[in-house]
Scaffold this active site. Structure first.
Site, PDB file in Angstrom:
ATOM      1  N   LYS A 163      43.547  40.339  51.436  1.00 11.17           N
ATOM      2  CA  LYS A 163      42.312  40.964  51.886  1.00 11.17           C
ATOM      3  C   LYS A 163      42.435  41.320  53.363  1.00 11.17           C
ATOM      4  O   LYS A 163      43.080  40.610  54.144  1.00 11.17           O
ATOM      5  CB  LYS A 163      41.125  40.032  51.666  1.00 11.17           C
ATOM      6  CG  LYS A 163      40.757  39.825  50.191  1.00 11.17           C
ATOM      7  CD  LYS A 163      40.355  41.115  49.527  1.00 11.17           C
ATOM      8  CE  LYS A 163      39.811  40.878  48.135  1.00 11.17           C
ATOM      9  NZ  LYS A 163      39.509  42.136  47.425  1.00 11.17           N
ATOM     10  N   ASP A 192      44.235  44.892  50.285  1.00 10.29           N
ATOM     11  CA  ASP A 192      42.954  45.430  49.831  1.00 10.29           C
ATOM     12  C   ASP A 192      41.931  45.343  50.946  1.00 10.29           C
ATOM     13  O   ASP A 192      41.520  44.257  51.342  1.00 10.29           O
ATOM     14  CB  ASP A 192      42.445  44.655  48.613  1.00 10.29           C
ATOM     15  CG  ASP A 192      41.198  45.297  48.019  1.00 10.29           C
ATOM     16  OD1 ASP A 192      40.639  44.735  47.068  1.00 10.29           O
ATOM     17  OD2 ASP A 192      40.791  46.379  48.505  1.00 10.29           O
ATOM     18  N   ASP A 240      40.015  51.588  44.041  1.00 13.67           N
ATOM     19  CA  ASP A 240      39.203  50.571  43.339  1.00 13.67           C
ATOM     20  C   ASP A 240      37.761  51.059  43.344  1.00 13.67           C
ATOM     21  O   ASP A 240      37.329  51.751  42.428  1.00 13.67           O
ATOM     22  CB  ASP A 240      39.370  49.214  44.045  1.00 13.67           C
ATOM     23  CG  ASP A 240      38.618  48.087  43.334  1.00 13.67           C
ATOM     24  OD1 ASP A 240      38.977  46.918  43.516  1.00 13.67           O
ATOM     25  OD2 ASP A 240      37.654  48.378  42.595  1.00 13.67           O
ATOM     26  N   LYS A 264      37.313  47.678  37.507  1.00 12.06           N
ATOM     27  CA  LYS A 264      36.326  46.667  37.149  1.00 12.06           C
ATOM     28  C   LYS A 264      35.624  47.148  35.885  1.00 12.06           C
ATOM     29  O   LYS A 264      35.026  48.235  35.860  1.00 12.06           O
ATOM     30  CB  LYS A 264      35.347  46.441  38.305  1.00 12.06           C
ATOM     31  CG  LYS A 264      36.074  45.908  39.565  1.00 12.06           C
ATOM     32  CD  LYS A 264      35.083  45.587  40.668  1.00 12.06           C
ATOM     33  CE  LYS A 264      35.764  44.924  41.858  1.00 12.06           C
ATOM     34  NZ  LYS A 264      36.449  45.858  42.765  1.00 12.06           N
TER      35      LYS A 264
HETATM   36  C1  0XW Z   1      39.756  41.043  43.644  1.00 16.08           C
HETATM   37  N1  0XW Z   1      38.581  41.620  43.026  1.00 16.08           N
HETATM   38  C2  0XW Z   1      38.837  42.198  41.712  1.00 16.08           C
HETATM   39  C3  0XW Z   1      37.541  40.570  42.912  1.00 16.08           C
HETATM   40  C4  0XW Z   1      36.606  40.727  44.080  1.00 16.08           C
HETATM   41  O1  0XW Z   1      35.337  41.115  43.628  1.00 16.08           O
HETATM   42  C5  0XW Z   1      37.133  41.836  44.877  1.00 16.08           C
HETATM   43  C6  0XW Z   1      37.895  42.642  43.869  1.00 16.08           C
HETATM   44  C7  0XW Z   1      38.766  43.697  44.491  1.00 16.08           C
HETATM   45  O2  0XW Z   1      39.936  43.846  44.184  1.00 16.08           O
HETATM   46  O3  0XW Z   1      38.194  44.463  45.265  1.00 16.08           O
HETATM   47 MG    MG Z   2      39.936  45.852  45.146  1.00 19.25          MG
END
Ligand code: 0XW
Ligand code: MG
Length: 367
Positions: A163, A192, A240, A264
């Site tokens: 992150k 990310d 994303d 997602k």
């Molecule tokens: C790693 N994730 C899939 C979970 C968190 O909500 C953040 C997200 C991402 O990749 O942004």
């Molecule tokens: Mg992401």
């Protein structure tokens, strides 16, 4: 089969360890669970759990308001005719993608239970079991990040998501270099930023890390900004948050904006929507993950079931929040990461059994 009742539950998911992103830290996310009760005594379970109101448009309150509209409309529909369920939802409201996705997941759970089949088998069968995943390295100092990256690789992880963002890019650059120095052969690193950099910052970070093997995930806030940055990056770009619908995903692939996706399920229409993304990515040789923002065993199982059907070479992993939170809904079959992989729950549907009364009384019930 007919839906006879829709119950909506709310539950805070206590954290077991720290987790942060460029937009905000994550603290006890508020999940929403949907139970579709039917005239066959089977119940289908769906779930959606944003990490909070900042990292994405939908949040617990908006999702529950959407379910207040969708719940009554679903009574009497056949949950096994998932296309018709989507038609009913589309005829009820224009928005509500997250809530609709949770309902979709519950329908697939019922479809599997009614045929005594696992969801992954309804989707064409598992190509991986256990399923690859990736582990997050939260925003921290270079040493903290490098130490955690070492530990995670010792635990068998072969995909790490570092992150970044929310601070001066020099700090991000230092952390990226520190982690890259400890990445072992065969391990993939992606950075990310969760939309945290400007176009210029993304270009500067990529330039300062040009000799490092990594991918950059959602560096900038919007599709247009990511597209502008992409032509100057020295690294593949993973979309994303901006991969909001199939048409946008197709455009990103066709125009070379995206070299892969962080997907997602509840942003794209649940299992049905993720199946379409899976097939488009496979047809275009594009890697994708199979994730959600947060949540418990229900959404985790949905991600793992679809993730199991990805072509292994194109799988960026199925992410689940298990390592960062305390407890499981289904202690026996709730998805867990072991040696960097996740076993597909063995039972029919999602393979998750919710103990009677586990979520307490519903916050809303429609019949
Ligand atoms: C790693 N994730 C899939 C979970 C968190 O909500 C953040 C997200 C991402 O990749 O942004
Ligand atoms: Mg992401």
């Amino acid at each position: 089969m007919k839906i006879t009742q829709v119950d909506v539950f709310a539950k805070r998911l206590p954290m077991a360890s720290g987790y942060n992103m460029s937009s905000s830290p994550v603290g006890d996310p508020d999940t929403t669970v949907v139970a579709l009760r039917t005239d066959s005594d089977l119940t289908g379970w769906g779930e959606i759990c944003p990490t909070g109101p900042l990292p994405q448009v939908e949040h617990a309150g908006s999702i529950r308001a959407d379910l207040d509209l969708l719940g009554p409309a679903l009574i009497g529909t056949d949950p096994l005719r998932i296309g018709l369920v989507h038609d009913t939802m589309a005829a009820t409201m224009d928005g509500g993608q997250g809530a609709r996705s949770a309902v979709d997941i519950a329908c697939w759970d019922l479809l599997g239970k009614s045929h005594n089949e696992r969801v992954c088998d309804l989707l064409g069968g598992a190509r991986m079991d256990p399923v690859s995943t990736y582990h997050v390295v939260p925003i921290g100092t270079p040493d903290e990040s490098a130490q955690l990256a070492e530990q995670l690789q010792d635990e068998g992880h072969t995909k790490l998501q570092l992150k970044s963002g929310g601070r001066h890019i020099d700090e991000d650059i230092d952390a990226v270099h520190a982690v890259a120095r400890v990445i072992r052969p065969g391990v993939d690193l992606f950075v990310d930023c969760n939309r945290g950099w400007t176009v210029g910052e993304a270009i500067q970070v990529s330039g300062a890390c040009r000799d490092l093997k990594l991918a950059m995930e959602q560096p900038c806030a919007t599709y247009a900004e990511c597209a502008a940055a992409r032509t100057h990056l020295h690294h593949p770009l993973i979309l994303d948050e901006s991969a909001t619908d199939l048409a946008t995903i197709a455009r990103a692939i066709a125009t070379g904006v995206a070299d892969g996706f962080g997907m997602k399920l509840t942003r794209i229409g649940g299992i049905s929507g993720m199946r379409a993304v899976r097939d488009l990515c496979e047809a275009s040789n594009t890697p994708t993950s199979c994730d959600d923002s947060w949540g418990g065993d229900i959404i985790a199982a949905a991600c793992v079931h679809v993730g199991a059907t990805l072509r292994p070479h194109l799988s960026r992993g199925a992410w689940i929040s298990d390592p960062y939170q305390a407890g499981h809904y289904d202690e026996a079959n709730g998805p867990r990461i072991v040696d960097g992989r996740i076993a597909v729950p063995p039972g029919p549907g999602l393979g998750i059994t919710i103990p009677e009364g586990y979520f307490g009384p519903p916050i809303a019930s429609f019949s």
